[in-house]
Design a protein around this motif. Structure first.
Motif, short mmCIF file in Angstrom:
data_model
loop_
_atom_site.label_atom_id
_atom_site.label_comp_id
_atom_site.label_asym_id
_atom_site.label_seq_id
_atom_site.Cartn_x
_atom_site.Cartn_y
_atom_site.Cartn_z
N UNK A 90 -7.89 -51.91 22.45
CA UNK A 90 -8.61 -50.89 21.70
C UNK A 90 -10.10 -50.85 22.02
N UNK A 91 -10.65 -51.97 22.50
CA UNK A 91 -12.05 -52.02 22.90
C UNK A 91 -12.17 -53.00 24.07
N UNK B 138 -6.46 -44.52 17.92
CA UNK B 138 -5.17 -45.21 17.91
C UNK B 138 -4.09 -44.36 18.56
N UNK B 139 -4.17 -43.04 18.36
CA UNK B 139 -3.16 -42.16 18.96
C UNK B 139 -3.25 -42.19 20.47
N UNK C 74 -0.41 -43.22 23.06
CA UNK C 74 0.03 -42.31 24.13
C UNK C 74 -0.05 -42.99 25.49
N UNK C 75 -1.09 -43.76 25.72
CA UNK C 75 -1.23 -44.43 27.01
C UNK C 75 -0.11 -45.44 27.22
N UNK C 76 0.29 -46.11 26.14
CA UNK C 76 1.42 -47.04 26.25
C UNK C 76 2.70 -46.28 26.57
N UNK C 77 2.90 -45.21 25.86
CA UNK C 77 4.14 -44.46 26.03
C UNK C 77 4.26 -43.90 27.44
N UNK C 78 3.14 -43.42 27.98
CA UNK C 78 3.16 -42.82 29.31
C UNK C 78 2.71 -43.79 30.40
N UNK C 79 2.89 -45.08 30.16
CA UNK C 79 2.64 -46.09 31.18
C UNK C 79 1.25 -46.00 31.78
N UNK C 80 0.26 -45.83 30.93
CA UNK C 80 -1.12 -45.84 31.38
C UNK C 80 -1.57 -44.58 32.07
N UNK D 125 -0.71 -36.29 28.74
CA UNK D 125 -1.39 -36.21 27.45
C UNK D 125 -2.20 -34.93 27.40
N UNK D 126 -1.74 -33.95 26.61
CA UNK D 126 -2.30 -32.60 26.64
C UNK D 126 -3.78 -32.55 26.28
N UNK D 127 -4.22 -33.37 25.35
CA UNK D 127 -5.59 -33.21 24.86
C UNK D 127 -6.63 -33.81 25.79
N UNK D 128 -6.21 -34.48 26.87
CA UNK D 128 -7.16 -35.03 27.83
C UNK D 128 -7.55 -33.93 28.82
#
Length: 948
Positions: free
Chosen positions: A204-205, A810-811, A815-821, A826-829
Motif C-alpha cells: 500500500x505504500x 485500496x480498490x 485491482x492490481x492483484x486481480x489483474x496480475x499487476x 483497469x478502466x479508471x487508469x
C-alpha cells in the motif's frame, strides 16, 4: 440468512490440546497456548453445521471435507517451520477463511466471516474490566533468562525506521507488532516482529520497504556488535553514526581471526578507511536488497553475521584495491562507487573480494575436446570453477556423435548426451557452499548429428538417463542454417570427428567447407550423417524452447565476425547467461569479470548526466581490470587466458527505471532511441577508460592484430557482419565523435580485449533497488521469489503517479492483484499511464529486439536478452527469432510465456519473506482466469541459477 450462524464456530483461542510440535498460539491478550489442529477441525465442523443444519453432523462427506481443509490450514501455517512457530489467533482464522474459499465452500465461508465480524464488534463493546487482563510481557534472552520486554526501545527503533519517509507512520507497524508479542518471546522473534509488521504494508505504500530494511538493520547491528563484543549489544542508527568507525577495526580483526578476511586487509591504514565510511548510506537499502545481502553475502561465523553493510562495501573495495600504489585512496574511491549504488560488482566479486580465496570472476567458457580424458577433465574443471561461484558455458560441439566410430575400442560412440548428464549432476553436487546452485550451460552447433537429442534434454518425459533437468542448454546457430530455413532448403547433420574443421570456421569459410562435406556425404565418403529439412529442425528448436525454456537461440557468426579477438581464436559458445562471447580452445578457458552501472542513478527528467556517467565508468573499469590480477584462479588455463587478454564486461541495470524517469514507454520509438543513445555513451566512455588504463599500465598482450589495433570499433565491426550476411538489417547511425577515439585506440592500445557485456543482474539490481538489467517491468505489484524467500514488490514510480492523480487507494491495490499487476484492464487508469507502466507481457517482444539491436551495435560482447510473449504461437516465435537474427543480435536468453496459473491473488499481508511461514493462495474475490500458455521459466525462480 441471519447475520450470524445459528451454531457459532468455535474460536481458536478456546482450550486446546498439546501437539507433538512446538507450535503455539498467541491469544488476543498476549498469552501463549499450545497449537492444536483438532480445534481447527472443530471450528470447521461447526461452521458447516451452521449452514447445512444438524443433519450434517454425521455426514461422511462433511467429515472428509473438514479433514482435508484442516490439513490445508495446518500446512499453510507450518510451511517452512521445522523448529516450531507462533501464530496469532487472527492468522489462524484467516487461513480457515482462505481454505473454505479455495475449496469452493462459499456459503460456509461467508457465515464464518460474518461470525468473526460479529465477535469483533462484541469484543470492542465489552467494558475493559470484562476482558482478560493482559499479562506483563517478558522476553527470553540468548541465555534462556526471562527479562522485561523493553517496549520503549521497540518504539524508539520503529520511530527511527520511519523517520523522513513520506507516507510511512509508526503506529501501523507498532499495532501489528504488539499483536504478535507474547510472554516469553525470544529476542530473535522480537527482532523479527516489527520487520514482518512493516513488510505487510509495502503493497500500500512502497516506502515501507525502506522502513522494513531499517528494522532489519537493527537486528543485524545487534547480531554483529554482540558477536564482536562477546555480550549483548544494541545500537540505534543514530548511535552507529558515531560507532561505525570503532566497529570497523574490530570487524576486520574478527574476520582475519576467523580466516574469512585476507590478513593483508589489516595492513591498510584502517583508521583512514574507517573514517571514510558513510553510516547514513545504510538507510538507502530497500528490504529485498538488504535481506538478500543478509542471507547470502555478509560474512558470518556459524550463521552469526558480523559484517555490517558499509563494512561489506569497504571490504570489497579494499579487496579490489589491494595491489594499487595508493591503495587507501583507491579503496575509498571504489567504496564510494559501490555504497552509492552507482555501480555494483557481480556476485562472485561481492562474495569473495578481500577474502583468502578471492575468486572474483563471473563467467568461464570452456571447449570440451573429443577424447575421454578431455571430457572428464572438463567435468573436473567445471567443479573447480563452480566451487567459488563461477558460472559456466561449455562448448560440447567437438565431441563425436551417436554411432560414430571409436578407433581405440572399434566400437560406436553413445554420443554427447551421456556426458552432458554427468556435467549436469556435477553442477548440482558443487553448490558453492550452499550460497547458490552450481550453474552450467551446454552449447552445441546446429549441424551436430546429436542436435535433435540435445533439443530434448530438458523434457520431463523419455529416458531420464538422457535428460539434464538442471543444466541450461543453447543452440550455437550458424548463418548458413538460418539462410537454409529462409529458403526452405535441406540441412545435413554430421559427427564432428568426420568434419572437425567446421567447429572453427565462420562466415564464407564455413559455408564453403560445409557444402564440401555435404558433397562428400553424397559420395559416400562420410559414414555418420543425416539429412533433414532445415525449417523442420528450426520449428522443433522453437517448440522445445517454448515447452522447456531450452535450448536458447544464439548466433555463431554474429559473435565471431564482430569479435575483436578473431586473430587469436574462435568464439565457440557464450556463457551461462548468453552475454559473454570470448575465444576458447583446448588450451584456453575464457574468463570474464563483470559489473554493472546503475543507469537509473545517472538519469533525470532532463536526460543522461554525461559527466557523472563518465566518472562512474572510469572507476568501474579500473575495478574490473584489477580483478584480472587479483583473481584466485582454480585452473591454470583460466589464468593464462585472462592474463593474456584481460577481458571485462561492463554492463548496465535500471534501464526500465531510467525510462520511467524520462517518461518514456518501453514500447516506443523514443525508448529504442534512448537504448541507442545511452549505450553509445557507455560504449564511448568504456573504451576511453580502457585506453586510459593502457596508457597507465600497458596494453593487453594479444592486442596486435585485433580489430582494436586496426581502428575497428564495435560500431565499425557491423560492416564485417554485413559483408558476410547481406540480409542484415542493423542501424549504424552515431551521435558522438568517434574518429578521435579510433585514432587514440590505434596509437595507445587497449588494456582489455573486451569491455562490455550486459548481464541479467537479477541479484545485484535487488541490492541497489532498481529494475533488472535491460528488462521491462515484470509486474507492477507481485510477490517475487529468489533464494532469500518471497517478497512483495510494488512499482514505486507508478504509486507516485497514481497518488498525484488521486487514484491510489485500496480498490486500486485490489485491482492490481486481480489483474496480475497490469493496468491495462483497469478502466479508471489514464491511457498515458497504461503505456508508461506496461508490463513485460504487455510489450510486444519486437520492441525488445529493436532496443537490443540498437545496443548491440555498441557492445563488443553481447547481452542477456529475455523475450516475453503473452500469446505465443508457432508463427509468432518464428517471426520473433528471425527478427532477432536479421537485426544482428548475437544471442538471446530465456523465452518467457505467461504462467498457466496467475499470480497469487492473496492480500500480500503475511505472504512475503523467508521469515514468514504463511503463504496463502488465491484471494476469494479473484477467481483464476485462463491464460494462453505455460511459463517456460519462472521469473527469478530460486531454483534457476541463471536468474540469480
Amino acid at each position: 440468512m441471519s447475520s450470524s450462524p445459528a451454531v457459532r464456530p468455535a474460536e481458536p483461542d478456546a482450550p486446546v490440546q498439546l501437539m507433538a510440535t512446538r507450535n503455539q498460539v498467541i491469544r488476543r491478550n498476549g498469552a501463549l497456548t499450545p497449537f492444536d489442529p483438532g480445534k481447527i477441525a472443530v471450528a470447521l465442523t461447526k461452521a458447516f453445521l451452521a449452514v447445512e443444519g444438524a443433519g450434517a453432523a454425521g455426514s461422511a462427506r462433511v467429515h472428509d471435507i473438514v479433514e482435508g481443509l484442516t490439513d490445508d490450514v495446518v500446512a499453510g501455517l507450518t510451511r517452512r517451520s521445522e523448529a516450531g512457530r507462533t501464530f496469532h489467533i487472527e492468522d489462524i482464522q484467516d487461513q480457515v477463511e482462505l481454505a473454505l474459499m479455495r475449496g469452493g465452500h462459499h456459503k460456509v465461508a461467508r457465515a464464518y466471516v460474518l461470525y468473526r465480524e460479529e465477535r469483533a464488534r462484541e469484543r470492542a463493546a465489552e467494558p475493559p474490566g470484562a476482558r482478560a487482563a493482559a499479562p506483563r510481557l517478558t522476553m527470553t534472552d540468548e541465555g534462556g533468562n526471562r527479562v522485561p520486554l523493553d517496549l520503549e526501545r521497540l518504539e524508539l527503533v520503529v520511530d527511527e525506521a520511519c523517520r523522513d519517509l513520506e507516507g510511512v507512520a509508526c503506529e501501523p507497524i507498532l499495532v501489528e507488532t504488539r499483536r504478535n508479542l507474547y510472554d516469553g518471546i525470544t529476542t530473535g522473534e522480537l527482532a523479527e516482529a516489527p520487520i514482518l509488521a512493516a513488510r505487510t504494508l509495502i503493497e500500500r505504500e512502497p516506502n515501507y520497504a525502506f522502513a522494513s530494511a531499517r528494522l532489519l538493520l537493527d537486528k543485524l547491528r545487534r547480531e554483529a556488535l554482540s558477536f564482536l563484543e562477546g555480550r549483548r549489544v544494541e545500537a540505534t542508527q543514530a548511535q552507529m553514526a558515531e560507532g561505525y568507525a570503532g566497529y570497523f577495526p574490530a570487524y576486520l580483526e574478527a574476520g582475519v581471526r576467523a580466516e574469512l578476511i585476507d590478513p593483508e586487509l589489516s595492513r591498510f591504514d584502517v583508521p583512514r578507511l574507517a573514517a571514510a565510511l558513510r553510516p547514513e548510506r545504510d538507510l538507502a537499502f530497500q528490504y529485498l536488497g538488504l535481506q538478500t545481502l543478509y542471507d547470502r553475502y555478509f560474512l558470518h561465523v556459524e550463521g552469526t553475521r558480523f559484517e555490517l553493510p558499509q563494512a561489506f562495501f569497504m571490504r570489497v573495495a579494499m579487496g579490489l584495491a589491494v595491489r594499487e600504489i595508493d591503495r587507501e585512496a583507491r579503496a575509498i574511491e571504489f567504496y564510494e562507487l559501490l555504497s552509492s549504488f552507482d555501480f555494483m560488482c557481480s556476485t562472485p566479486t561481492l562474495f569473495n573480494a578481500g577474502t583468502p580465496r578471492p575468486q572474483l570472476s563471473s563467467c568461464f567458457l570452456t571447449t570440451v575436446c573429443d577424447d575421454l580424458g578431455s571430457i572428464f577433465k572438463a567435468v573436473r574443471d567445471n567443479a573447480m570453477l563452480a566451487k567459488y561461484s563461477g558460472g559456466l558455458g561449455n562448448d560440447w560441439t567437438p565431441v563425436r556423435g551417436l554411432g560414430a566410430h571409436i578407433k581405440g575400442t572399434n566400437g560406436k560412440s553413445q554420443g554427447v548426451v551421456p556426458f552432458l548428464k554427468v556435467a549436469n549432476d556435477t553442477a548440482i553436487a558443487v553448490n558453492q557452499g550452499g550460497k547458490r546452485k552450481g550453474a552450467v550451460c551446454a552449447y552445441l552447433e546446429t549441424w551436430h548429428v546429436d542436435i535433435e537429442e540435445f533439443l530434448d534434454l530438458r523434457k520431463n518425459t523419455g529416458d531420464d538417463r538422457r535428460r539434464t533437468h538442471d543444466m541450461n542448454t543453447a543452440n550455437w546457430v550458424p548463418d548458413l542454417f538460418m539462410e537454409r530455413v529462409t529458403a526452405d532448403e535441406g540441412w545435413t547433420l554430421f559427427s564432428p570427428d568426420e568434419v572437425p574443421d567446421l567447429h572453427d570456421l565462420t562466415g564464407a569459410a564455413f559455408r564453403d567447407a560445409y557444402e564440401a562435406h555435404e558433397r562428400r556425404a553424397e559420395a559416400g565418403e562420410i559414414r555418420v550423417f543425416r539429412k533433414v529439412r532445415a525449417v523442420d529442425l528450426w520449428r522443433r528448436m522453437l517448440t522445445m524452447l517454448f515447452e522447456t525454456g531450452h535450448p536458447w537461440i544464439t548466433f555463431k557468426d554474429a559473435c565471431n565476425l564482430r569479435s575483436p579477438q578473431g586473430h587469436v581464436g574462435v568464439v565457440h559458445s557464450s556463457n551461462l547467461c548468453t552475454e559473454i562471447t570470448l575465444n576458447t580452445s583446448a588450451g584456453e578457458v575464457a574468463v570474464c569479470n563483470l559489473g554493472s552501472v546503475n543507469l537509473a542513478a545517472h538519469v533525470s527528467g532532463e536526460g543522461i548526466d554525461r559527466e557523472h556517467l563518465s566518472r562512474t565508468v572510469r572507476t568501474a573499469m579500473r575495478m574490473l581490470d584489477n580483478v584480472v590480477d587479483i583473481n584466485f584462479y582454480t585452473i591454470p588455463e583460466a589464468r593464462a587466458s585472462n592474463l593474456r587478454h584481460r577481458p571485462v564486461g561492463l554492463g548496465l541495470m535500471g534501464f526500465q527505471d531510467a525510462l520511467h524517469a524520462l517518461r518514456l514507454a518501453y514500447a516506443s520509438d523514443e525508448a529504442v532511441a534512448f537504448a541507442d543513445e545511452s549505450m553509445e555513451i557507455v560504449s564511448y566512455e568504456t573504451i576511453q577508460a580502457s585506453v586510459d588504463l593502457a596508457e597507465e599500465r600497458g596494453r593487453y598482450q594479444s592486442f596486435e592484430g585485433s580489430l582494436w589495433s586496426q581502428g575497428i570499433l564495435p560500431i565499425d565491426s557491423i560492416g564485417r557482419l554485413q559483408e558476410a550476411r547481406p540480409s542484415l538489417e542493423m542501424d549504424r547511425s552515431a551521435r558522438l565523435d568517434w574518429e578521435a577515439l579510433r585514432a587514440r585506440v590505434r596509437r595507445v592500445g587497449m588494456r582489455n580485449s573486451n569491455c562490455m557485456a550486459i548481464a541479467p543482474t537479477a541479484t545485484i539490481s535487488n541490492i541497489c533497488g532498481v529494475s533488472q538489467s535491460i528488462e521491462p517491468a515484470y509486474q507492477n505489484l507481485y510477490v517475487k521469489s529468489n533464494m532469500s524467500g518471497d517478497f512483495t514488490v510494488v512499482n514505486a514510480a507508478l504509486v507516485r503517479d497514481l497518488k498525484d492523480r488521486g487514484l491510489w487507494d485500496e480498490v486500486m491495490v485490489s485491482d492490481l492483484k486481480y489483474y496480475d499487476g497490469s493496468l491495462g484492464p483497469i478502466d479508471r487508469v489514464p491511457d498515458d499511464l497504461k503505456a508508461l507502466y506496461a508490463t513485460a507481457f504487455e510489450v510486444d517482444p519486437s520492441w525488445l529486439v529493436e532496443a537490443a539491436s540498437r545496443r548491440q551495435k555498441w557492445i563488443d560482447q553481447a547481452q542477456s536478452l529475455n523475450l516475453y510473449m503473452s500469446k505465443p504461437s508457432g508463427r509468432a516465435l518464428d517471426e520473433l527469432y528471425r527478427l532477432a537474427w536479421r537485426r544482428g543480435l548475437k544471442t538471446t536468453y530465456y523465452l518467457r510465456a505467461q504462467s498457466a496459473s496467475h499470480v497469487e491473488k492473496s492480500t500480500l499481508k503475511g505472504t512475503d519473506g523467508k521469515l514468514n511461514a504463511v503463504r496463502p493462495a488465491a484471494e476469494p474475490a479473484a477467481p483464476a482466469r485462463p491464460v494462453p500458455a505455460p511459463q517456460a521459466c519462472a521469473i527469478d525462480d530460486p531454483e534457476c541459477e541463471a536468474c540469480q
